[in-house]
Design an enzyme around this catalytic site. Sequence first.
Site, PDB file in Angstrom:
ATOM      1  N   GLN A 130       7.290  27.714  24.761  1.00 36.33           N
ATOM      2  CA  GLN A 130       7.123  28.390  26.056  1.00 36.33           C
ATOM      3  C   GLN A 130       8.506  28.587  26.694  1.00 36.33           C
ATOM      4  O   GLN A 130       9.465  28.742  25.966  1.00 36.33           O
ATOM      5  CB  GLN A 130       6.170  27.604  26.978  1.00 36.33           C
ATOM      6  CG  GLN A 130       4.710  27.618  26.532  1.00 36.33           C
ATOM      7  CD  GLN A 130       4.381  26.634  25.430  1.00 36.33           C
ATOM      8  OE1 GLN A 130       4.662  25.458  25.544  1.00 36.33           O
ATOM      9  NE2 GLN A 130       3.773  27.104  24.367  1.00 36.33           N
ATOM     10  N   LYS A 149      13.251  31.991  20.464  1.00 37.12           N
ATOM     11  CA  LYS A 149      13.663  30.615  20.151  1.00 37.12           C
ATOM     12  C   LYS A 149      13.556  30.336  18.656  1.00 37.12           C
ATOM     13  O   LYS A 149      14.427  29.697  18.065  1.00 37.12           O
ATOM     14  CB  LYS A 149      12.777  29.618  20.923  1.00 37.12           C
ATOM     15  CG  LYS A 149      12.846  29.790  22.436  1.00 37.12           C
ATOM     16  CD  LYS A 149      11.853  28.882  23.144  1.00 37.12           C
ATOM     17  CE  LYS A 149      10.406  29.245  22.920  1.00 37.12           C
ATOM     18  NZ  LYS A 149       9.962  30.505  23.576  1.00 37.12           N
ATOM     19  N   ASP A 205       8.732  33.427  24.499  1.00 37.47           N
ATOM     20  CA  ASP A 205       8.946  34.510  23.530  1.00 37.47           C
ATOM     21  C   ASP A 205      10.358  35.085  23.600  1.00 37.47           C
ATOM     22  O   ASP A 205      10.584  36.272  23.330  1.00 37.47           O
ATOM     23  CB  ASP A 205       7.910  35.639  23.738  1.00 37.47           C
ATOM     24  CG  ASP A 205       6.496  35.141  23.570  1.00 37.47           C
ATOM     25  OD1 ASP A 205       6.292  34.227  22.750  1.00 37.47           O
ATOM     26  OD2 ASP A 205       5.596  35.654  24.268  1.00 37.47           O
ATOM     27  N   GLY A 219       4.184  30.607  19.533  1.00 44.15           N
ATOM     28  CA  GLY A 219       4.261  31.439  18.337  1.00 44.15           C
ATOM     29  C   GLY A 219       5.716  31.777  18.133  1.00 44.15           C
ATOM     30  O   GLY A 219       6.291  32.559  18.886  1.00 44.15           O
ATOM     31  N   HIS A 220       6.361  31.124  17.171  1.00 43.61           N
ATOM     32  CA  HIS A 220       7.797  31.302  16.947  1.00 43.61           C
ATOM     33  C   HIS A 220       7.983  32.071  15.637  1.00 43.61           C
ATOM     34  O   HIS A 220       7.658  31.578  14.568  1.00 43.61           O
ATOM     35  CB  HIS A 220       8.507  29.948  16.896  1.00 43.61           C
ATOM     36  CG  HIS A 220       8.412  29.193  18.202  1.00 43.61           C
ATOM     37  ND1 HIS A 220       8.944  27.956  18.404  1.00 43.61           N
ATOM     38  CD2 HIS A 220       7.845  29.542  19.389  1.00 43.61           C
ATOM     39  CE1 HIS A 220       8.720  27.566  19.653  1.00 43.61           C
ATOM     40  NE2 HIS A 220       8.040  28.510  20.268  1.00 43.61           N
TER      41      HIS A 220
HETATM   42  P1  GDP Z   1       9.767  32.663  20.482  1.00 41.81           P
HETATM   43  O1  GDP Z   1       8.381  32.313  20.861  1.00 41.81           O
HETATM   44  O2  GDP Z   1      10.743  32.375  21.562  1.00 41.81           O
HETATM   45  O3  GDP Z   1      10.195  32.059  19.167  1.00 41.81           O
HETATM   46  O4  GDP Z   1       9.796  34.256  20.286  1.00 41.81           O
HETATM   47  P2  GDP Z   1       8.692  35.138  19.501  1.00 41.81           P
HETATM   48  O5  GDP Z   1       8.842  34.890  18.042  1.00 41.81           O
HETATM   49  O6  GDP Z   1       7.348  34.925  20.082  1.00 41.81           O
HETATM   50  O7  GDP Z   1       9.127  36.596  19.929  1.00 41.81           O
HETATM   51  C1  GDP Z   1      10.388  37.094  19.649  1.00 41.81           C
HETATM   52  C2  GDP Z   1      10.226  38.327  18.745  1.00 41.81           C
HETATM   53  O8  GDP Z   1      11.424  39.066  18.732  1.00 41.81           O
HETATM   54  C3  GDP Z   1       9.944  37.992  17.299  1.00 41.81           C
HETATM   55  O9  GDP Z   1       9.126  38.961  16.734  1.00 41.81           O
HETATM   56  C4  GDP Z   1      11.333  38.007  16.651  1.00 41.81           C
HETATM   57  O10 GDP Z   1      11.292  38.342  15.269  1.00 41.81           O
HETATM   58  C5  GDP Z   1      11.983  39.120  17.423  1.00 41.81           C
HETATM   59  N1  GDP Z   1      13.441  38.985  17.625  1.00 41.81           N
HETATM   60  C6  GDP Z   1      14.163  37.852  17.845  1.00 41.81           C
HETATM   61  N2  GDP Z   1      15.455  38.172  18.101  1.00 41.81           N
HETATM   62  C7  GDP Z   1      15.537  39.515  18.050  1.00 41.81           C
HETATM   63  C8  GDP Z   1      16.592  40.457  18.292  1.00 41.81           C
HETATM   64  O11 GDP Z   1      17.711  40.105  18.606  1.00 41.81           O
HETATM   65  N3  GDP Z   1      16.283  41.779  18.181  1.00 41.81           N
HETATM   66  C9  GDP Z   1      15.039  42.228  17.858  1.00 41.81           C
HETATM   67  N4  GDP Z   1      14.838  43.533  17.775  1.00 41.81           N
HETATM   68  N5  GDP Z   1      14.026  41.376  17.635  1.00 41.81           N
HETATM   69  C10 GDP Z   1      14.257  40.034  17.743  1.00 41.81           C
HETATM   70  P1  IMO Z   2       6.311  30.554  22.894  1.00 40.51           P
HETATM   71  O1  IMO Z   2       6.669  29.143  22.474  1.00 40.51           O
HETATM   72  C1  IMO Z   2       4.708  33.134  26.026  1.00 40.51           C
HETATM   73  C2  IMO Z   2       1.449  31.481  28.473  1.00 40.51           C
HETATM   74  C3  IMO Z   2       0.075  32.081  28.356  1.00 40.51           C
HETATM   75  C4  IMO Z   2      -0.436  31.879  29.771  1.00 40.51           C
HETATM   76  C5  IMO Z   2       0.160  30.522  30.152  1.00 40.51           C
HETATM   77  C6  IMO Z   2      -0.779  29.345  29.977  1.00 40.51           C
HETATM   78  O2  IMO Z   2       5.904  31.418  21.759  1.00 40.51           O
HETATM   79  O3  IMO Z   2       7.381  31.125  23.750  1.00 40.51           O
HETATM   80  P2  IMO Z   2      -1.683  28.053  27.826  1.00 40.51           P
HETATM   81  O4  IMO Z   2      -2.502  28.520  26.672  1.00 40.51           O
HETATM   82  O5  IMO Z   2      -0.356  27.488  27.431  1.00 40.51           O
HETATM   83  O6  IMO Z   2      -2.423  27.141  28.755  1.00 40.51           O
HETATM   84  O7  IMO Z   2      -1.389  29.394  28.700  1.00 40.51           O
HETATM   85  O8  IMO Z   2       1.287  30.349  29.307  1.00 40.51           O
HETATM   86  N1  IMO Z   2       2.054  31.014  27.199  1.00 40.51           N
HETATM   87  C7  IMO Z   2       3.068  31.631  26.582  1.00 40.51           C
HETATM   88  N2  IMO Z   2       3.698  32.792  26.855  1.00 40.51           N
HETATM   89  N3  IMO Z   2       5.111  32.378  24.980  1.00 40.51           N
HETATM   90  C8  IMO Z   2       4.510  31.197  24.700  1.00 40.51           C
HETATM   91  O9  IMO Z   2       4.959  30.358  23.761  1.00 40.51           O
HETATM   92  C9  IMO Z   2       3.403  30.797  25.494  1.00 40.51           C
HETATM   93  N4  IMO Z   2       2.585  29.728  25.482  1.00 40.51           N
HETATM   94  C10 IMO Z   2       1.778  29.869  26.537  1.00 40.51           C
HETATM   95  O10 IMO Z   2       0.123  33.444  27.997  1.00 40.51           O
HETATM   96  O11 IMO Z   2       0.132  32.833  30.627  1.00 40.51           O
HETATM   97 MG    MG Z   3       6.494  33.212  20.988  1.00 39.84          MG
END
Ligand code: GDP
Ligand code: IMO
Ligand code: MG
Length: 434
Positions: free
Chosen positions: A224, A16, A13, A40-41
């Site tokens: 991840q 990416k 999270d 979840g991106h």
């Molecule tokens: P990922 O799994 O690495 O793609 O990240 P996620 O989408 O799960 O979580 C990142 C969250 O932060 C998302 O809701 C993005 O919209 C938000 N986000 C990304 N970059 C920034 C930033 O620079 N500032 C803020 N405030 N939010 C951001």
């Molecule tokens: P993105 O790509 C954050 C975590 C779960 C749990 C562990 C194992 O959005 O960064 P799983 O279901 O993969 O067997 O769970 O990994 N986990 C993540 N945490 N971002 C993710 O993906 C994750 N995908 C799995 O919360 O701790």
């Molecule tokens: Mg994510």
Amino acid sequence: MSNLIVLGAQWGDEGKGKMVDLFSDKFDYVVRYQGGHNAGHTVFIGPTKYVLKLIPSGILRPGVRAVIGNGVVIDPAALLEEIATLEKAGIPVASQLAISNRAHVIFPFHRIVEKMSEARTDRTAIGTTSRGIGPCYEDKIARRGIRIADLIDTDNFRALYANLIADKRTIAEAFGIPFDLDVDALRAQYEEFAERIRPMVADTAILLRDAMNAKKPVLFEGAQGTMLDIDHGTYPFVTSSSAAAGGACTGAGVPPTRIDGIVGVSKAYITRVGGGPFPTEDPTEAGERIRKAGKEFGAVTGRPRRCGWFDVPLLHYTAAVNGFDSLIITKLDVLDEVDEIPVCTAYKINGRVTTEMPATNRELEVIEPVYEMVPGWKSSTRGITSLDALPAAARRYLDVLQERTGVEVGCVSLGPERSETIIVPGSKLEALLR
Ligand code: GDP
Ligand code: IMO
Ligand code: MG
């Protein structure tokens, strides 16, 4: 133009999705190489929010080929649902997406096995996403899994499916668990999924080989993060795939010699979802404020993310494992209101000070972080588009991260939108994106 891996430097999270979406206009192919719909991106294009789970974020750019590599595990129901959602939003997924014939298939019984394992009272739960990811990889490694190529080869599928079901039934009986799955209905459902997926299935390693031979640049999108990698993460509190840079080669069928750059994505602080050690976790009011300011709730499960402070030894470790050429620091804006920002520069473990990442949870759980306090800037950084325009204290904070981790900060993100990004002039990252 380069072939680039963009991956998580922490526990996932990191942002990416935002970065891959931003960069993908410079690439012909965007490839997912591991994980599944546990990812979840989140991508914002203007006010419109997209959450990509299995499909590479590059799908949002017209003309970009999105590839699901052999290292990914695919739940066909989740895939078809994601395709339908994107197509409803006007994205021609069918013509842009290629799915590896060697990727493994998730079945509902994988989710059931995971739920049972997580509910056991005699072991600590991992806190998984309950998507069946781990049990599917278990079947893959045990050499009884079913791949996409097998799924679309009907006669072969029936034989493999019968074997796999026999296996699951034997295990269920051995543990005295009722096995009441309607196996024929499930098989018929998967045969129907197969027909819908078939037109997108390809030998994606060959597709990428040909693309690279034609000098078409390829972007690899990690899911991840390195600390959730099956080998290098905080085992057993990890996911079941190779999220680190090496995974891009095995998970896409691409030789390491074709990779030109490796970029780590890290928040300006750190979060973790699920169980497991987290040395710099801040369970106080200060951590709660970060969760609120950063909207730190899971994109897949909605769970509140655990929040804490930037961890230099951790970044040093993930930089070594991956060989980062450059670091992207996201969500710097979330720290806008913090008076003094703690940065963990070393670990104290049973009285011993170290900057190395320990391998055991016994050590990880007793870490006392050694903090350096860096002054905050107490003003909004949203909308700033150059390093020079950042408050001096924010620039100093970035300098501290760069100096302490030993990796250049090539990019800073100050908001979820594409425009809220600074690519550092003269950085390696800028050159890799040229
Ligand atoms: P990922 O799994 O690495 O793609 O990240 P996620 O989408 O799960 O979580 C990142 C969250 O932060 C998302 O809701 C993005 O919209 C938000 N986000 C990304 N970059 C920034 C930033 O620079 N500032 C803020 N405030 N939010 C951001
Ligand atoms: P993105 O790509 C954050 C975590 C779960 C749990 C562990 C194992 O959005 O960064 P799983 O279901 O993969 O067997 O769970 O990994 N986990 C993540 N945490 N971002 C993710 O993906 C994750 N995908 C799995 O919360 O701790
Ligand atoms: Mg994510």
